[in-house]
Design an enzyme around this catalytic site. Structure first.
Site, short mmCIF file in Angstrom:
data_model
loop_
_atom_site.label_atom_id
_atom_site.label_comp_id
_atom_site.label_asym_id
_atom_site.label_seq_id
_atom_site.Cartn_x
_atom_site.Cartn_y
_atom_site.Cartn_z
N LYS A 88 0.86 -1.19 0.00
CA LYS A 88 0.00 0.00 0.00
C LYS A 88 0.89 1.23 0.00
O LYS A 88 1.98 1.22 0.58
CB LYS A 88 -0.86 0.01 1.28
CG LYS A 88 -2.08 0.88 1.19
CD LYS A 88 -3.25 0.15 0.55
CE LYS A 88 -4.46 1.03 0.42
NZ LYS A 88 -5.61 0.28 -0.11
N GLY A 186 -26.21 2.35 2.50
CA GLY A 186 -25.27 2.99 1.57
C GLY A 186 -25.56 2.57 0.15
O GLY A 186 -25.42 1.40 -0.20
N GLY A 188 -24.19 3.77 -2.78
CA GLY A 188 -23.20 4.38 -3.67
C GLY A 188 -22.83 3.44 -4.80
O GLY A 188 -23.64 2.64 -5.26
N VAL A 190 -21.10 0.75 -5.01
CA VAL A 190 -21.27 -0.69 -4.79
C VAL A 190 -22.69 -1.00 -4.30
O VAL A 190 -23.37 -1.86 -4.86
CB VAL A 190 -20.24 -1.22 -3.76
CG1 VAL A 190 -20.43 -2.71 -3.54
CG2 VAL A 190 -18.82 -0.93 -4.22
P1 NAI Z 1 -19.48 5.38 -2.34
O1 NAI Z 1 -18.84 6.57 -1.73
O2 NAI Z 1 -19.75 5.36 -3.80
O3 NAI Z 1 -20.86 5.06 -1.60
C1 NAI Z 1 -21.05 5.16 -0.22
C2 NAI Z 1 -22.51 5.51 -0.02
O4 NAI Z 1 -22.81 5.46 1.37
C3 NAI Z 1 -22.89 6.94 -0.48
O5 NAI Z 1 -24.09 6.89 -1.22
C4 NAI Z 1 -23.05 7.70 0.84
O6 NAI Z 1 -23.99 8.77 0.74
C5 NAI Z 1 -23.57 6.60 1.74
N1 NAI Z 1 -23.36 6.80 3.16
C6 NAI Z 1 -22.32 7.39 3.82
N2 NAI Z 1 -22.51 7.34 5.14
C7 NAI Z 1 -23.69 6.69 5.34
C8 NAI Z 1 -24.42 6.32 6.49
N3 NAI Z 1 -24.00 6.60 7.71
N4 NAI Z 1 -25.58 5.64 6.32
C9 NAI Z 1 -26.04 5.34 5.08
N5 NAI Z 1 -25.38 5.70 3.97
C10 NAI Z 1 -24.23 6.35 4.09
O7 NAI Z 1 -18.54 4.14 -1.93
P2 NAI Z 1 -18.48 2.71 -2.61
O8 NAI Z 1 -17.40 2.70 -3.64
O9 NAI Z 1 -19.84 2.26 -2.98
O10 NAI Z 1 -17.93 1.84 -1.39
C11 NAI Z 1 -18.79 1.47 -0.32
C12 NAI Z 1 -17.98 0.72 0.73
O11 NAI Z 1 -17.37 -0.44 0.15
C13 NAI Z 1 -16.82 1.53 1.34
O12 NAI Z 1 -16.66 1.15 2.68
C14 NAI Z 1 -15.62 1.07 0.52
O13 NAI Z 1 -14.41 1.21 1.25
C15 NAI Z 1 -15.96 -0.40 0.32
N6 NAI Z 1 -15.32 -1.00 -0.84
C16 NAI Z 1 -15.54 -0.49 -2.08
C17 NAI Z 1 -14.93 -1.05 -3.19
C18 NAI Z 1 -15.19 -0.56 -4.58
O14 NAI Z 1 -14.86 -1.27 -5.54
N7 NAI Z 1 -15.77 0.62 -4.75
C19 NAI Z 1 -14.00 -2.21 -3.05
C20 NAI Z 1 -13.90 -2.71 -1.70
C21 NAI Z 1 -14.52 -2.10 -0.64
#
Ligand code: NAI
Length: 359
Positions: A88, A186, A188, A190
């Protein structure tokens, strides 16, 4: 640019040090670059892990993050069955520094100087455009614009979905999600896709997000019921799918969970190691985060290889089989699923080390 290897004595007393193979500090005064690159273990191959950009309180905090996250990548890559080690990079931004392309080019020079032992990629705080700047100085970079996995999240979502199917089969005896309720926290990159796949598979959805517009869109897309973000874990559901931020499973929230399964993409879901036992004591089946969310890193690792589209899908879907094996062994041994995931990764690493010693 100055690149200095941190010597073992300097590291040995560090609480996050775990016999890391190589740790370098990179500094470039012209661009304001200050970075640590930690290579934890290359027994399985070159160390793959993203580059995080963050405004740390101080350099010590940045080093801690690099040491901790690189170790996590060793376990994640090993358990995902990738022939890659764990590493990392973290770039610590000073109050005046802006993450400009020139800074990323310098960072790329440091990656190049490591001769391919470390492969970098996007992470929190970096974008494909930043990786493009890195690529001007090194070939040891993934996720540049136009590359097949510029956005790994669809692969992460696919892996999470297969992990949920495996969990449903273990806990309820069938992979059929029809009639089950999932609380997706969440929506987002994923979470949205996971919710979509769950809905298509016949699950009823409870959805939550702090972004009101996104939440409204989800409610109408899948005829879902909205839940307040702080209620998502204790909603009346069979499966809790955390896809927001980490450390949501702790001494307060675990006793409130109604679901029989916790399986979602969020990183670092357990606030501490004892939370795996808290879940097990309540009979809640937990899909270890780094096992179920490995789809993205699998796609990044295999991108560009011959026949990769098919191979990527198969390997991402195999997350389901890995989890099934973890669940079965945890039940057999009376251990937590988190402990078994670690053990499986360590077993694969030990085999690789034995092979390289014998060769
Ligand atoms: P993202 O930032 O696109 O989506 C996160 C979503 O969660 C957003 O819509 C945000 O408004 C919402 N959110 C934030 N705090 C919240 C809460 N307290 N309650 C409800 N919703 C809330 O992130 P993404 O890329 O979808 O990743 C989601 C999780 O998965 C993160 O923890 C990330 O580290 C993990 N992850 C993502 C990967 C990827 O390929 N994008 C790979 C491995 C892990």
């Amino acid at each position: 640019m100055q690149l200095r290897h941190l010597a073992a004595p300097e590291l040995e007393d560090h609480p996050a040090y775990d016999r890391h193979q190589e740790v370098v500090r990179v500094e470039d005064t012209a661009t304001g670059l200050c970075a640590f690159i930690a290579i934890h273990d290359t027994s399985l191959g070159a160390a793959l892990g993203g580059c995080r950009v963050w405004r740390y309180a101080d350099e010590a905090e940045a080093l801690t993050d690099a040491l901790r996250l690189s170790r996590g990548m060793t376990y994640k890559n090993a358990l995902a069955g990738l022939d890659l080690g764990g590493g990392k990079a973290v770039i610590a931004l000073g109050p005046e520094t802006s993450p400009a392309p020139a800074l990323f080019r310098k960072f790329g020079e440091a990656v190049e100087a490591l001769g391919g032992r470390y492969i970098t990629a996007e992470d929190v705080g970096t974008s494909p455009a930043d990786m493009q700047a890195v690529a001007e100085a090194t070939t040891h970079v993934r996720g540049t614009p136009g590359s097949r996995v510029e956005d790994p999240s669809p692969f992460t979502a696919l892996g999470v979905f297969h992990g949920i199917l495996a969990a449903a089969e273990h806990r309820f005896g069938a992979r059929d999600l029809a009639g089950l309720t999932a609380s997706v926290q969440g929506l987002g990159h994923v979470g949205w896709r996971v919710a979509e796949m769950l809905s298509r598979a016949g699950a009823e959805l409870l959805v939550s997000d702090i972004d009101r517009a996104r939440l409204d869109k989800a409610v109408s897309a899948w005829d879902a019921a909205a839940v307040a973000p702080q209620e998502a874990h204790r909603a009346r559901a069979d499966i809790f799918v955390p896809c927001a931020l980490g450390a949501g499973l702790n001494a307060t929230t675990i006793p409130q969970i109604r679901a029989a399964i916790v399986a979602g993409a969020a990183n670092n879901q357990l606030a501490g190691p004892q939370d795996a036992s808290r879940l097990a004591e309540r009979g809640i089946l937990y899909a270890p985060d780094y096992a179920i969310n490995a789809g993205g890193v699998i796609a990044i690792a295999l991108a560009g290889k011959r026949g990769s589209a098919q191979a990527v899908t198969e390997k991402v879907e195999a997350i389901g089989a890995t989890l099934a094996a973890i669940f079965a062994r945890a039940a057999e041994e009376g251990a937590t699923t988190a402990a078994i995931a670690d053990r499986l990764a360590e077993e694969r690493l030990a085999t690789a080390r034995r092979r390289s010693q014998a060769a």
